[in-house]
Design a protein around this motif. Structure first.
Motif, PDB file in Angstrom:
ATOM      1  N   LEU A 238      -8.575  -6.214   6.213  1.00  0.00           N
ATOM      2  CA  LEU A 238      -7.170  -5.967   5.889  1.00  0.00           C
ATOM      3  C   LEU A 238      -6.238  -6.284   7.053  1.00  0.00           C
ATOM      4  O   LEU A 238      -5.035  -6.178   6.906  1.00  0.00           O
ATOM      5  CB  LEU A 238      -6.992  -4.508   5.458  1.00  0.00           C
ATOM      6  N   SER A 239      -6.785  -6.687   8.181  1.00  0.00           N
ATOM      7  CA  SER A 239      -5.946  -6.933   9.356  1.00  0.00           C
ATOM      8  C   SER A 239      -4.967  -8.083   9.151  1.00  0.00           C
ATOM      9  O   SER A 239      -3.924  -8.123   9.795  1.00  0.00           O
ATOM     10  CB  SER A 239      -6.825  -7.208  10.576  1.00  0.00           C
ATOM     11  N   ALA A 240      -5.261  -9.000   8.247  1.00  0.00           N
ATOM     12  CA  ALA A 240      -4.368 -10.132   8.013  1.00  0.00           C
ATOM     13  C   ALA A 240      -3.199  -9.786   7.094  1.00  0.00           C
ATOM     14  O   ALA A 240      -2.226 -10.516   7.020  1.00  0.00           O
ATOM     15  CB  ALA A 240      -5.150 -11.305   7.414  1.00  0.00           C
ATOM     16  N   VAL A 241      -3.274  -8.651   6.409  1.00  0.00           N
ATOM     17  CA  VAL A 241      -2.242  -8.271   5.445  1.00  0.00           C
ATOM     18  C   VAL A 241      -1.033  -7.703   6.193  1.00  0.00           C
ATOM     19  O   VAL A 241      -1.161  -6.770   6.991  1.00  0.00           O
ATOM     20  CB  VAL A 241      -2.785  -7.237   4.437  1.00  0.00           C
ATOM     21  N   THR A 242       0.150  -8.275   5.932  1.00  0.00           N
ATOM     22  CA  THR A 242       1.381  -7.841   6.575  1.00  0.00           C
ATOM     23  C   THR A 242       2.341  -7.258   5.537  1.00  0.00           C
ATOM     24  O   THR A 242       2.104  -7.358   4.329  1.00  0.00           O
ATOM     25  CB  THR A 242       2.065  -9.020   7.286  1.00  0.00           C
ATOM     26  N   ARG A 243       3.428  -6.700   6.001  1.00  0.00           N
ATOM     27  CA  ARG A 243       4.430  -6.140   5.090  1.00  0.00           C
ATOM     28  C   ARG A 243       4.969  -7.196   4.121  1.00  0.00           C
ATOM     29  O   ARG A 243       5.102  -6.917   2.933  1.00  0.00           O
ATOM     30  CB  ARG A 243       5.561  -5.472   5.881  1.00  0.00           C
ATOM     31  N   PRO A 244       5.288  -8.420   4.572  1.00  0.00           N
ATOM     32  CA  PRO A 244       5.749  -9.429   3.609  1.00  0.00           C
ATOM     33  C   PRO A 244       4.710  -9.724   2.514  1.00  0.00           C
ATOM     34  O   PRO A 244       5.085  -9.952   1.365  1.00  0.00           O
ATOM     35  CB  PRO A 244       6.019 -10.658   4.470  1.00  0.00           C
ATOM     36  N   HIS A 245       3.429  -9.706   2.845  1.00  0.00           N
ATOM     37  CA  HIS A 245       2.390  -9.908   1.830  1.00  0.00           C
ATOM     38  C   HIS A 245       2.443  -8.771   0.806  1.00  0.00           C
ATOM     39  O   HIS A 245       2.335  -9.000  -0.404  1.00  0.00           O
ATOM     40  CB  HIS A 245       0.994  -9.950   2.460  1.00  0.00           C
ATOM     41  N   LEU A 246       2.603  -7.546   1.301  1.00  0.00           N
ATOM     42  CA  LEU A 246       2.659  -6.392   0.416  1.00  0.00           C
ATOM     43  C   LEU A 246       3.898  -6.445  -0.481  1.00  0.00           C
ATOM     44  O   LEU A 246       3.826  -6.183  -1.679  1.00  0.00           O
ATOM     45  CB  LEU A 246       2.636  -5.099   1.235  1.00  0.00           C
ATOM     46  N   LEU A 247       5.036  -6.825   0.093  1.00  0.00           N
ATOM     47  CA  LEU A 247       6.268  -6.917  -0.701  1.00  0.00           C
ATOM     48  C   LEU A 247       6.171  -8.009  -1.758  1.00  0.00           C
ATOM     49  O   LEU A 247       6.677  -7.853  -2.876  1.00  0.00           O
ATOM     50  CB  LEU A 247       7.473  -7.152   0.217  1.00  0.00           C
ATOM     51  N   THR A 248       5.509  -9.100  -1.438  1.00  0.00           N
ATOM     52  CA  THR A 248       5.311 -10.176  -2.419  1.00  0.00           C
ATOM     53  C   THR A 248       4.422  -9.685  -3.559  1.00  0.00           C
ATOM     54  O   THR A 248       4.693  -9.977  -4.735  1.00  0.00           O
ATOM     55  CB  THR A 248       4.695 -11.410  -1.743  1.00  0.00           C
ATOM     56  N   ALA A 249       3.377  -8.939  -3.231  1.00  0.00           N
ATOM     57  CA  ALA A 249       2.500  -8.384  -4.264  1.00  0.00           C
ATOM     58  C   ALA A 249       3.255  -7.384  -5.132  1.00  0.00           C
ATOM     59  O   ALA A 249       3.088  -7.358  -6.358  1.00  0.00           O
ATOM     60  CB  ALA A 249       1.271  -7.733  -3.629  1.00  0.00           C
ATOM     61  N   ILE A 250       4.120  -6.567  -4.529  1.00  0.00           N
ATOM     62  CA  ILE A 250       4.924  -5.608  -5.286  1.00  0.00           C
ATOM     63  C   ILE A 250       5.872  -6.342  -6.234  1.00  0.00           C
ATOM     64  O   ILE A 250       6.032  -5.954  -7.396  1.00  0.00           O
ATOM     65  CB  ILE A 250       5.692  -4.664  -4.339  1.00  0.00           C
ATOM     66  N   ALA A 251       6.483  -7.410  -5.763  1.00  0.00           N
ATOM     67  CA  ALA A 251       7.388  -8.187  -6.616  1.00  0.00           C
ATOM     68  C   ALA A 251       6.631  -8.784  -7.806  1.00  0.00           C
ATOM     69  O   ALA A 251       7.137  -8.793  -8.943  1.00  0.00           O
ATOM     70  CB  ALA A 251       8.061  -9.289  -5.801  1.00  0.00           C
ATOM     71  N   GLU A 252       5.419  -9.275  -7.556  1.00  0.00           N
ATOM     72  CA  GLU A 252       4.613  -9.806  -8.656  1.00  0.00           C
ATOM     73  C   GLU A 252       4.233  -8.698  -9.630  1.00  0.00           C
ATOM     74  O   GLU A 252       4.249  -8.895 -10.848  1.00  0.00           O
ATOM     75  CB  GLU A 252       3.355 -10.496  -8.123  1.00  0.00           C
TER      76      GLU A 252
ATOM     77  N   ALA B 141      -4.287   0.326  -4.603  1.00  0.00           N
ATOM     78  CA  ALA B 141      -5.419  -0.570  -4.360  1.00  0.00           C
ATOM     79  C   ALA B 141      -5.154  -1.958  -4.949  1.00  0.00           C
ATOM     80  O   ALA B 141      -5.503  -2.973  -4.338  1.00  0.00           O
ATOM     81  CB  ALA B 141      -6.697   0.020  -4.941  1.00  0.00           C
ATOM     82  N   ALA B 142      -4.528  -2.016  -6.116  1.00  0.00           N
ATOM     83  CA  ALA B 142      -4.239  -3.311  -6.730  1.00  0.00           C
ATOM     84  C   ALA B 142      -3.233  -4.090  -5.890  1.00  0.00           C
ATOM     85  O   ALA B 142      -3.392  -5.295  -5.666  1.00  0.00           O
ATOM     86  CB  ALA B 142      -3.715  -3.113  -8.151  1.00  0.00           C
ATOM     87  N   VAL B 143      -2.188  -3.424  -5.406  1.00  0.00           N
ATOM     88  CA  VAL B 143      -1.180  -4.096  -4.579  1.00  0.00           C
ATOM     89  C   VAL B 143      -1.816  -4.613  -3.297  1.00  0.00           C
ATOM     90  O   VAL B 143      -1.599  -5.762  -2.899  1.00  0.00           O
ATOM     91  CB  VAL B 143       0.009  -3.154  -4.278  1.00  0.00           C
ATOM     92  N   VAL B 144      -2.643  -3.799  -2.649  1.00  0.00           N
ATOM     93  CA  VAL B 144      -3.297  -4.231  -1.402  1.00  0.00           C
ATOM     94  C   VAL B 144      -4.272  -5.374  -1.685  1.00  0.00           C
ATOM     95  O   VAL B 144      -4.345  -6.343  -0.928  1.00  0.00           O
ATOM     96  CB  VAL B 144      -3.992  -3.043  -0.703  1.00  0.00           C
TER      97      VAL B 144
ATOM     98  N   VAL C 213      -6.870   1.464   2.545  1.00  0.00           N
ATOM     99  CA  VAL C 213      -5.665   1.168   1.770  1.00  0.00           C
ATOM    100  C   VAL C 213      -4.522   2.054   2.235  1.00  0.00           C
ATOM    101  O   VAL C 213      -3.431   1.581   2.543  1.00  0.00           O
ATOM    102  CB  VAL C 213      -5.931   1.353   0.257  1.00  0.00           C
ATOM    103  N   GLU C 214      -4.770   3.355   2.290  1.00  0.00           N
ATOM    104  CA  GLU C 214      -3.716   4.291   2.674  1.00  0.00           C
ATOM    105  C   GLU C 214      -3.232   4.017   4.098  1.00  0.00           C
ATOM    106  O   GLU C 214      -2.030   3.989   4.358  1.00  0.00           O
ATOM    107  CB  GLU C 214      -4.218   5.727   2.559  1.00  0.00           C
ATOM    108  N   ALA C 215      -4.144   3.801   5.013  1.00  0.00           N
ATOM    109  CA  ALA C 215      -3.774   3.548   6.406  1.00  0.00           C
ATOM    110  C   ALA C 215      -2.953   2.264   6.530  1.00  0.00           C
ATOM    111  O   ALA C 215      -1.958   2.226   7.257  1.00  0.00           O
ATOM    112  CB  ALA C 215      -5.021   3.464   7.273  1.00  0.00           C
ATOM    113  N   LEU C 216      -3.354   1.229   5.808  1.00  0.00           N
ATOM    114  CA  LEU C 216      -2.624  -0.035   5.865  1.00  0.00           C
ATOM    115  C   LEU C 216      -1.201   0.140   5.344  1.00  0.00           C
ATOM    116  O   LEU C 216      -0.240  -0.316   5.968  1.00  0.00           O
ATOM    117  CB  LEU C 216      -3.347  -1.107   5.046  1.00  0.00           C
TER     118      LEU C 216
END
Length: 165
Positions: free
Chosen positions: A19-33, A66-69, A93-96
């Motif tokens: 999960l180290s490669a996952v950033t806030r912009p990745h998470l926001l893009t997943a949320i938008a989808e 978990a789905a968003v991450v 997931v929670e920590a990220l």
């Protein structure tokens, strides 16, 4: 085509999601989808299992954490992290999510959390906001500057050389 984990020397072995490669912009893009598709379609298109343990809260709406991450992992690495892979990491997931400034709530006491709010938001958004973004246009090809045939300097916008005229 080789699936992840089936090739002895290539790719990540099944069951490990970094999960180290996952950033806030990745998470926001997943949320938008997630908002665009709605919970059921979002989870279904990636073959994920709905989670009842944690909910991600963003802008007053609940999401399957978990789905968003897992999908954010796809935006970061090109591969969806499945729920069973994420579950193997202690509080991964929670920590990220907390690391990137998101609120996480225990969803075990609230079954179905996040099922309705994202779908309402997606339906309320205008069609233009849900439309896919057009591909960026290629830059216009620049013409070489006009050069004076006598003194070899660049001509001004008038096309008449200031030195030779």
């Amino acid at each position: 085509m080789t699936t992840v984990g089936s090739h002895p020397g290539g790719g990540y072995p099944r069951g490990v999601a970094t999960l180290s490669a996952v950033t806030r912009p990745h998470l926001l893009t997943a949320i938008a989808e997630y908002d665009d598709r709605g919970k059921d379609a979002f989870i279904g298109v990636y073959g994920l299992q709905p989670s009842t343990t944690e909910s991600l809260v963003h802008e007053g709406r609940s999401y399957d954490a978990a789905a968003v991450v897992g999908v954010a992992h796809r935006y970061a690495t090109g591969r969806v992290a499945m729920s069973d892979e994420l579950g193997k990491q202690a509080d991964g997931v929670e920590a990220l999510l907390r690391k990137h400034g998101f609120e996480v709530k225990d969803g075990a006491s609230r079954p179905g959390a996040g099922a309705k709010a994202p779908a309402r938001r997606a339906a309320a958004r205008p069609a233009a906001a849900r439309a896919p973004r057009p591909a960026p246009r290629a830059a216009a090809e620049e013409r070489p500057p006009a050069i004076c045939p006598t003194c070899f300097t660049q001509l001004p916008g008038t096309g008449v050389c200031d030195n030779c005229a």
